[in-house]
Motif scaffolding. Sequence first.
Motif, PDB file in Angstrom:
ATOM      1  N   SER A 208       0.946  -1.089  -0.002  1.00 39.98           N
ATOM      2  CA  SER A 208       0.086  -0.092  -0.006  1.00 39.98           C
ATOM      3  C   SER A 208       0.750   1.202  -0.002  1.00 39.98           C
ATOM      4  N   ARG A 209       0.098   2.310  -0.687  1.00 38.35           N
ATOM      5  CA  ARG A 209       0.951   3.507  -0.676  1.00 38.35           C
ATOM      6  C   ARG A 209       0.846   4.242   0.704  1.00 38.35           C
ATOM      7  N   TYR A 210       1.994   4.657   1.447  1.00 40.07           N
ATOM      8  CA  TYR A 210       1.968   5.172   2.636  1.00 40.07           C
ATOM      9  C   TYR A 210       1.511   6.547   2.751  1.00 40.07           C
TER      10      TYR A 210
ATOM     11  N   THR B  72      -3.802   6.395   4.677  1.00 39.35           N
ATOM     12  CA  THR B  72      -3.571   4.894   4.684  1.00 39.35           C
ATOM     13  C   THR B  72      -3.392   4.698   6.485  1.00 39.35           C
TER      14      THR B  72
ATOM     15  N   GLN C  16      -5.612   2.279   8.561  1.00 38.86           N
ATOM     16  CA  GLN C  16      -5.062   1.073   9.151  1.00 38.86           C
ATOM     17  C   GLN C  16      -5.499   1.075  10.766  1.00 38.86           C
TER      18      GLN C  16
ATOM     19  N   ASP D  28      -4.009  -4.865   8.538  1.00 35.46           N
ATOM     20  CA  ASP D  28      -3.879  -5.235   7.296  1.00 35.46           C
ATOM     21  C   ASP D  28      -2.554  -4.634   6.451  1.00 35.46           C
ATOM     22  N   TRP D  29      -1.512  -4.381   7.299  1.00 35.54           N
ATOM     23  CA  TRP D  29      -0.463  -3.635   6.484  1.00 35.54           C
ATOM     24  C   TRP D  29       0.125  -4.877   5.815  1.00 35.54           C
ATOM     25  N   GLN D  30       0.824  -4.640   4.720  1.00 35.53           N
ATOM     26  CA  GLN D  30       1.191  -5.694   3.901  1.00 35.53           C
ATOM     27  C   GLN D  30       2.791  -5.636   4.081  1.00 35.53           C
TER      28      GLN D  30
END
Length: 422
Positions: free
Chosen positions: A7-9, A13, A17, A24-26
């Motif tokens: 995901s774009r930080y 976001t 989160q 859900d952080w990848q």
Amino acid sequence: MPAHFPSRYSAVTLLMQAFKGHRDWQPQWPDAEPKAEYDVIIVGAGGHGLGAAYYLAKEHGITNVAVIDKGWLGGGNTGRNTTIIRSNYLYDESARLYDHALDLWDGLSQELNYNVMYSRRGVMMLAHNVHDVQSAQRHIHANRLNGVDNKWITAEEAKRICPPLNIDPAARHPVLGAAYQARAGTARHDAVAWGYARGAAARGVDIIQNCPVTAIRRGADGAVTGVETARGFIGAKKVAVSAAGHTSVLMDSAGVRMPLESYPLQALVSEPVKPCFPCVVMSNTVHAYISQSDKGELVIGSGTDQYTSYSQRGGLPLIEHTVAAICEIFPVFSRMKMLRKWGGIVDVTPDRSAILGKTPVPGLFVNCGWGTGGFKATPGAAHLLAHTVATGEPHDINAPFTLERFTTGRLIDEAAAAAVAH
Ligand SMILES: Cc1cc2nc3c(=O)[nH]c(=O)nc-3n(C[C@H](O)[C@H](O)[C@H](O)COP(=O)(O)OP(=O)(O)OC[C@H]3O[C@@H](n4cnc5c(N)ncnc54)[C@H](O)[C@@H]3O)c2cc1C
């Protein structure tokens, strides 16, 4: 393996989160399994190697790339250095190279969508005697001719910028003034490696950790065919070695003798204290340099051991010498406790300038010789290595940094120009 899209930080976001309990952080990059063959293999997942993979994918559309490291990414000198970034080197070739890197540092956090904490806090190089003053002035004049910002400041001006500095003229190492590059500074070393790794992986690059490369293989025509690793042979028609202190051993396996010596270089940090040190100070004469990290620790750099070694730790006498010098220049720190020290293996060339380019072996490229001062070059070196590998020819900026200069004699002698190159 398909490209990995983290995901774009952004603040949005982060907020989203937070509502999901940050579950859900990848992962920032997947741990890749090696494929049988790649278009390009880069040996060494330091800032330089990871950055080169990033620019190969982003600027040259070459994504079938593996970056292979014997340990964890960023665990070499990238994660062990004192993070001084500046470009006020003496020679024209160096000024262009390091200024190219400085230009890239400026926008790097935005480019990578990753906060590398580049802080333009200014770097001053102290002059303690007449020779230092003359040498600093020579650097300043040369830098200005090259469009690189660097100016002379008096001892009083240095004290105003850096209040803990002792400018008592009776001191053992009196401060007669300093060369000051305001545009210079520091960055968060790990974040540089992580940001490039994330950006490269997002574009399809495989990052393979804990996989030592044991040899470089060549075919019957002499060209590179791939590398032997702890997980077997991996094929590639182009291999770039960017392995800092271990470069000469790897290049030896391809039959290329490198003009490199590997030495332990040490650093140490103090207990954390409130912000008290707003810039970076280097003293080449007493061989010590110091800044304060955002955590509050004083980050202190020492010199290289007098002997070659791969031990990743250095001798105590050097640390003692460095701390003694720091206490003389900053008596206010004399009662601070030191928390830890470490070492990294730096790859030193006879002229203290890097080697970045082609080698006599078709398909084999090398980026090394950054010695005690290659962190500052990270984005520039990575960018130029990617260009060289992609096009098969060096960029104008790295064209002088050849391996052949040690036989032709066209040295870029920063060794004679500065006692220290951090
Ligand atoms: C204590 C210290 C202080 C320093 N201070 C500064 C400073 O203030 N400013 C500055 O500009 N520079 C500084 N430097 C120098 C700087 O850290 C390096 O020049 C720079 O980080 C080199 O980056 P790199 O990516 O080329 O190498 P590295 O980050 O060392 O990456 C090379 C990688 O190659 C891997 N590797 C090695 N052999 C193999 C193999 N056989 N197979 C697979 N992988 C392999 C290693 O594990 C490593 O991760 C300092 C260095 C040290 C040690």
